[in-house]
Design an enzyme around this catalytic site. Sequence first.
Site, PDB file in Angstrom:
ATOM      1  N   ARG A   1       0.808  -1.223   0.000  1.00 43.60           N
ATOM      2  CA  ARG A   1       0.000   0.000   0.000  1.00 43.60           C
ATOM      3  C   ARG A   1       0.842   1.274   0.000  1.00 43.60           C
ATOM      4  O   ARG A   1       0.369   2.336   0.375  1.00 43.60           O
ATOM      5  CB  ARG A   1      -0.994  -0.001   1.178  1.00 43.60           C
TER       6      ARG A   1
ATOM      7  N   LYS B   1       2.415  11.374 -11.170  1.00 43.58           N
ATOM      8  CA  LYS B   1       1.634  10.464 -12.004  1.00 43.58           C
ATOM      9  C   LYS B   1       2.433   9.191 -12.258  1.00 43.58           C
ATOM     10  O   LYS B   1       3.584   9.251 -12.688  1.00 43.58           O
ATOM     11  CB  LYS B   1       1.284  11.113 -13.344  1.00 43.58           C
TER      12      LYS B   1
ATOM     13  N   GLU C   1       8.069  18.539 -24.595  1.00 46.95           N
ATOM     14  CA  GLU C   1       7.422  18.934 -23.337  1.00 46.95           C
ATOM     15  C   GLU C   1       7.875  20.322 -22.905  1.00 46.95           C
ATOM     16  O   GLU C   1       7.098  21.101 -22.350  1.00 46.95           O
ATOM     17  CB  GLU C   1       7.713  17.905 -22.245  1.00 46.95           C
TER      18      GLU C   1
ATOM     19  N   LYS D   1       6.091  23.064 -14.237  1.00 42.47           N
ATOM     20  CA  LYS D   1       5.401  21.813 -13.929  1.00 42.47           C
ATOM     21  C   LYS D   1       5.024  21.755 -12.448  1.00 42.47           C
ATOM     22  O   LYS D   1       3.900  21.395 -12.089  1.00 42.47           O
ATOM     23  CB  LYS D   1       6.306  20.624 -14.295  1.00 42.47           C
TER      24      LYS D   1
ATOM     25  N   GLU E   1      -5.650  16.693 -10.938  1.00 44.25           N
ATOM     26  CA  GLU E   1      -6.112  16.997 -12.290  1.00 44.25           C
ATOM     27  C   GLU E   1      -7.623  17.230 -12.375  1.00 44.25           C
ATOM     28  O   GLU E   1      -8.304  16.702 -13.253  1.00 44.25           O
ATOM     29  CB  GLU E   1      -5.701  15.872 -13.254  1.00 44.25           C
TER      30      GLU E   1
ATOM     31  N   ARG F   1      -4.255  21.401 -13.695  1.00 45.44           N
ATOM     32  CA  ARG F   1      -3.281  20.416 -14.168  1.00 45.44           C
ATOM     33  C   ARG F   1      -3.652  19.876 -15.552  1.00 45.44           C
ATOM     34  O   ARG F   1      -2.789  19.349 -16.269  1.00 45.44           O
ATOM     35  CB  ARG F   1      -3.146  19.261 -13.168  1.00 45.44           C
TER      36      ARG F   1
ATOM     37  N   ASN G   1      -2.041  18.571 -20.373  1.00 43.40           N
ATOM     38  CA  ASN G   1      -2.464  17.612 -21.395  1.00 43.40           C
ATOM     39  C   ASN G   1      -2.426  18.203 -22.801  1.00 43.40           C
ATOM     40  O   ASN G   1      -2.752  17.516 -23.774  1.00 43.40           O
ATOM     41  CB  ASN G   1      -3.894  17.129 -21.105  1.00 43.40           C
TER      42      ASN G   1
ATOM     43  N   HIS H   1      -1.595  16.203 -25.977  1.00 45.71           N
ATOM     44  CA  HIS H   1      -1.536  14.790 -25.612  1.00 45.71           C
ATOM     45  C   HIS H   1      -2.742  13.962 -26.065  1.00 45.71           C
ATOM     46  O   HIS H   1      -2.658  12.739 -26.108  1.00 45.71           O
ATOM     47  CB  HIS H   1      -1.362  14.654 -24.099  1.00 45.71           C
TER      48      HIS H   1
ATOM     49  N   HIS I   1      -1.159  10.985 -27.697  1.00 43.27           N
ATOM     50  CA  HIS I   1      -1.212   9.648 -27.122  1.00 43.27           C
ATOM     51  C   HIS I   1      -1.790   8.640 -28.098  1.00 43.27           C
ATOM     52  O   HIS I   1      -1.359   7.486 -28.154  1.00 43.27           O
ATOM     53  CB  HIS I   1      -2.034   9.656 -25.828  1.00 43.27           C
TER      54      HIS I   1
ATOM     55  N   HIS J   1       7.699   9.524 -27.241  1.00 41.79           N
ATOM     56  CA  HIS J   1       6.575  10.285 -26.687  1.00 41.79           C
ATOM     57  C   HIS J   1       6.609  11.723 -27.195  1.00 41.79           C
ATOM     58  O   HIS J   1       5.582  12.287 -27.591  1.00 41.79           O
ATOM     59  CB  HIS J   1       6.650  10.261 -25.157  1.00 41.79           C
TER      60      HIS J   1
END
Length: 361
Positions: free
Chosen positions: A119, A141, A183, A223, A233, A237, A241, A244, A248, A263
Amino acid sequence: MKHISLTTRGTSVQSSILLGRGIASRAAELLETTQFSSIAIISDDGAPATTNVVMSALSVPENRHLRLPGGELCKSVDTLSRVWEFLSSCHLDRQSLVLAIGGGAITDLVGFAASTYMRGVAFVAIPTTLLAQVDASIGGKTGINLGGTKNMVGTIRQPLTVIIDTEALSTLPTRELRSGFAEIVKHGLIADKSYYKRVTSRPCTDWSAEELVEILVKSCQIKCATVEADECESGARKSLNFGHTLGHAIEALALRQGEPMTHGEAVSIGIHAATFLSRAVGRCTTTELEEVVNGLKVVGLPTSLAVAQAEHELLELITHDKKNIRGESRWTLLNGIGSCVWDIPLTGDLVRQAIAAVQPS
């Protein structure tokens, strides 16, 4: 050495981003490793030099080190299970520390494993690619891909520390350097027009080591500020994206076809598409669209697909994007260079036009 602190508002969790040349060799000092009961290291096979430096600094034996192939293919259920089994074989407890050394795929994978093993055990990222240093390792993330969709399963859990040793960039292949700059360009587009103009003023290979450090610091600050404002998000935030949604989809399709692209390459094409859509809905001008396309080209990044791709396949992947709400495609768009808006619903016709805009001429 530069030190940037990231403190989340909701949970008040503090993460330290340490940045400097050669600092991986100071890992024991920087991490105060005596506070941990044990340490395990997982690295990708593209980062042997940094891995050896860190293992020596921490006196970690080889049987507590797992080496994996980097890249998106490692972000799978099978590899995640292998990482869990390795952590178990090391007899880690809740006072242990897990280190990830390598590119963004490894930090995503190992961060997810650490956040779920027992956990949650402490996690440190030592990113060795520019992309990982300015983006993947910062913000908490973590995740793996599932069913051909990127980052479909994951958590948000801040790393205890991120150690960014800029020495790793000295041997970084040019293609990986360009990937990271996608980025960096995005950060300028969504948050700082003057920064955007600076980082698109010359090819990414023309910056000196000292100038790259300045760029790294600025991107990390953008960032961090965004994550501090909205860790999970639900609002600001989502600005990260930008580029993306289609990016993606392009990246996932290339992976499916057995011809992976980086990427950053996919995001760069996605930035072109998202700026095209921003112009289409009246949020930026034709001049700004041309400026963005030209800026990406100056850096050395692609603005269109190398090979034509089926529209219906890209649309299908977009429909599985985790940013969608009630099946409706939501986009982050520019509100002029240096500002953005998010959660913008777009019609299928507009999205098709954007896909057409990035197909090969």
